[in-house]
Scaffold this motif. Structure first.
Motif, PDB file in Angstrom:
ATOM      1  N   CYS A 156       0.784  -1.193  -0.057  1.00 31.57           N
ATOM      2  CA  CYS A 156       0.030  -0.089   0.074  1.00 31.57           C
ATOM      3  C   CYS A 156       0.919   1.372  -0.031  1.00 31.57           C
ATOM      4  CB  CYS A 156      -0.765  -0.102   1.310  1.00 31.57           C
ATOM      5  SG  CYS A 156      -1.984   1.495   1.431  1.00 31.57           S
ATOM      6  N   CYS A 161       0.121   2.826   6.713  1.00 30.32           N
ATOM      7  CA  CYS A 161      -0.549   1.706   6.488  1.00 30.32           C
ATOM      8  C   CYS A 161       0.293   0.605   6.944  1.00 30.32           C
ATOM      9  CB  CYS A 161      -0.960   1.617   5.314  1.00 30.32           C
ATOM     10  SG  CYS A 161      -2.183   0.024   4.997  1.00 30.32           S
ATOM     11  N   MET A 163       0.182  -2.298   5.351  1.00 30.49           N
ATOM     12  CA  MET A 163       0.687  -2.972   4.239  1.00 30.49           C
ATOM     13  C   MET A 163       1.803  -2.278   3.471  1.00 30.49           C
ATOM     14  SD  MET A 163      -0.708  -5.835   4.672  1.00 30.49           S
ATOM     15  CE  MET A 163      -0.213  -6.334   3.084  1.00 30.49           C
ATOM     16  N   CYS A 179      -4.843   1.526   6.480  1.00 36.14           N
ATOM     17  CA  CYS A 179      -5.565   2.533   5.919  1.00 36.14           C
ATOM     18  C   CYS A 179      -6.955   2.270   5.756  1.00 36.14           C
ATOM     19  CB  CYS A 179      -4.642   3.241   4.787  1.00 36.14           C
ATOM     20  SG  CYS A 179      -4.971   2.008   3.148  1.00 36.14           S
ATOM     21  N   CYS A 182      -7.218  -0.651   2.967  1.00 37.19           N
ATOM     22  CA  CYS A 182      -7.010  -1.845   3.402  1.00 37.19           C
ATOM     23  C   CYS A 182      -8.103  -2.590   4.243  1.00 37.19           C
ATOM     24  CB  CYS A 182      -5.689  -1.794   3.781  1.00 37.19           C
ATOM     25  SG  CYS A 182      -4.238  -1.490   2.546  1.00 37.19           S
TER      26      CYS A 182
HETATM   27 ZN   LIG Z   1      -3.366   0.473   3.041  1.00 31.59          ZN
END
Ligand SMILES: [Zn+2]
Ligand SMILES: [Zn+2]
Length: 193
Positions: A156, A161, A163, A179, A182
């Protein structure tokens, strides 16, 4: 008229059945300590997985499978570990291997590249290592990140985030949560977020 009503009823009920059959399968997440692992890491991984899933299970620890050992760098191949773990579980099970040993995988031009974690995207297994983590209290973020890959999430661009791509470093200190995008994706997959 009765026949028509019956037909409508059948259509309605079959729609209802379709909705039921599309219900998210319950994913069982199994935590597997590999080699000697600090109790605090195991607890952190378990507690945080319990928050997102009703089906978290802590397995008894095992020795790291010797076939994953990479002698030239004295570390373990993460790709071999996740391949092995993905063969252990049933279709609705994800294995999360946790270790304190250094782990590596092949990345681009690097035949053996040290990583903090590796997980199929999507898939049934991931492995995380505390070895490269600067601040050990962020260990659970590695677990959550790799599990996100298992659910099909890519990296991401949002810097806070979970990720986010580590890009060879350790950004866990800046990561705060998933986020919005996600989070929405994982909620659709049945995660409690
Ligand atoms: Zn994210
Ligand atoms: Zn990743």
């Amino acid at each position: 008229m009765v026949i028509r009503l019956l037909a409508i009823f059948l259509i309605l009920s079959s729609c209802h059945n379709n909705v039921d059959s599309r219900k998210i399968p319950d994913i069982h997440i199994k935590i597997l300590p590999l080699g000697k692992v600090k109790e605090s890491y195991i607890k952190e991984a378990y507690d945080n997985i319990q928050k997102i899933s009703a089906h978290a299970e802590l397995l008894p620890g095992i020795e790291i499978p010797a076939m994953a050992f990479y002698a030239p760098r004295n570390r373990y191949r993460a790709d071999s570990l996740i391949r092995w773990m993905s063969r252990q579980g049933k279709a609705n099970e994800i294995y999360v291997g946790i270790t304190m040993q250094d782990i590596s995988t092949t990345k681009g031009e690097y035949a053996d590249y040290g990583v903090m974690g590796l997980g199929y995207c999507p898939g049934k297994a991931c492995v995380v290592s505390s070895y490269r983590l600067k601040d050990k209290q962020h260990f659970y973020k590695l677990v959550i990140h790799e599990l996100g890959h298992n659910m099909g999430l890519q990296h991401c661009p949002v810097s806070t985030c979970y990720m986010r791509d580590a890009k060879g470093g350790d950004p866990t200190g800046e990561e705060k949560a998933f986020c919005e995008k996600c989070t929405a994706y994982l909620q659709k997959k049945g995660w409690k977020l």
